[in-house]
Design a protein around this motif. Structure first.
Motif, PDB file in Angstrom:
ATOM      1  N   VAL A  15       0.849  -1.192   0.000  1.00  0.00           N
ATOM      2  CA  VAL A  15       0.000   0.000   0.000  1.00  0.00           C
ATOM      3  C   VAL A  15       0.884   1.241   0.000  1.00  0.00           C
ATOM      4  O   VAL A  15       1.776   1.378   0.837  1.00  0.00           O
ATOM      5  N   LEU A  33      -3.528   4.396  -0.395  1.00  0.00           N
ATOM      6  CA  LEU A  33      -4.360   4.926   0.675  1.00  0.00           C
ATOM      7  C   LEU A  33      -4.066   6.420   0.757  1.00  0.00           C
ATOM      8  O   LEU A  33      -2.941   6.821   1.039  1.00  0.00           O
ATOM      9  N   LEU A  57      -9.738   8.718   4.891  1.00  0.00           N
ATOM     10  CA  LEU A  57      -8.842   7.742   4.277  1.00  0.00           C
ATOM     11  C   LEU A  57      -9.566   7.186   3.062  1.00  0.00           C
ATOM     12  O   LEU A  57     -10.653   6.616   3.189  1.00  0.00           O
ATOM     13  N   ALA A  59      -9.256   4.649  -0.107  1.00  0.00           N
ATOM     14  CA  ALA A  59      -8.530   3.567  -0.781  1.00  0.00           C
ATOM     15  C   ALA A  59      -8.817   3.674  -2.278  1.00  0.00           C
ATOM     16  O   ALA A  59      -9.973   3.697  -2.698  1.00  0.00           O
ATOM     17  N   ILE A  73      -7.174  -3.208   3.116  1.00  0.00           N
ATOM     18  CA  ILE A  73      -6.405  -2.001   3.453  1.00  0.00           C
ATOM     19  C   ILE A  73      -6.964  -1.364   4.716  1.00  0.00           C
ATOM     20  O   ILE A  73      -6.216  -1.036   5.651  1.00  0.00           O
ATOM     21  N   PHE A  74      -8.296  -1.202   4.776  1.00  0.00           N
ATOM     22  CA  PHE A  74      -8.902  -0.549   5.942  1.00  0.00           C
ATOM     23  C   PHE A  74      -8.750  -1.387   7.211  1.00  0.00           C
ATOM     24  O   PHE A  74      -8.577  -0.831   8.296  1.00  0.00           O
TER      25      PHE A  74
END
Length: 127
Positions: A15, A33, A57, A59, A73-74
């Protein structure tokens, strides 16, 4: 941003941490991100201002299942954000998550945003 950039779990899934949604969408990285600000609502008392700043945030994902990749990712970013601490910070709470969006850029890209509310205090003459 530094704590997200330094996070081993986010690094393990490649990421990239950025500041611009435009750059992330127009770029070529598979998993980005983006950390950016939303509204900031101040309330003033004598000698102090309490602020509620939205930190978003987003993505930006190039994947056959971008919603699933964004969830990964989160899941890794959330504990980093919730553990953030700084002088004057009163607390961090999770806000809403926006519906996924898609853009037809170089084969397609998924975009999902989670909001966090940072409540902090400053002297009335400063941000």
């Amino acid at each position: 941003m530094t704590q997200l950039q330094d996070d081993a779990q986010l690094q393990a899934i490649d990421v990239q941490i950025e500041r611009s949604v435009f750059d992330a969408v127009s770029g070529s990285e598979a998993r980005v991100l983006v950390v950016h600000r939303g509204r900031d609502v101040p309330t003033q008392d004598i000698g102090v201002t309490t602020r509620e700043c939205i930190v978003m945030l987003t993505a930006v994902v190039r994947d056959t299942a971008p919603d699933r990749a964004a969830d990964e990712i989160f899941e890794r970013a959330h504990p980093v954000v919730m553990a953030f601490d700084a002088p004057g910070l009163l607390g961090v709470t999770e806000g809403p998550t926006d519906e996924p969006r898609a853009a037809d850029v170089e084969g397609g890209v998924g975009v999902i945003t989670v909001q966090y509310v940072f409540q902090y205090q400053t002297p009335t003459a400063s941000l």
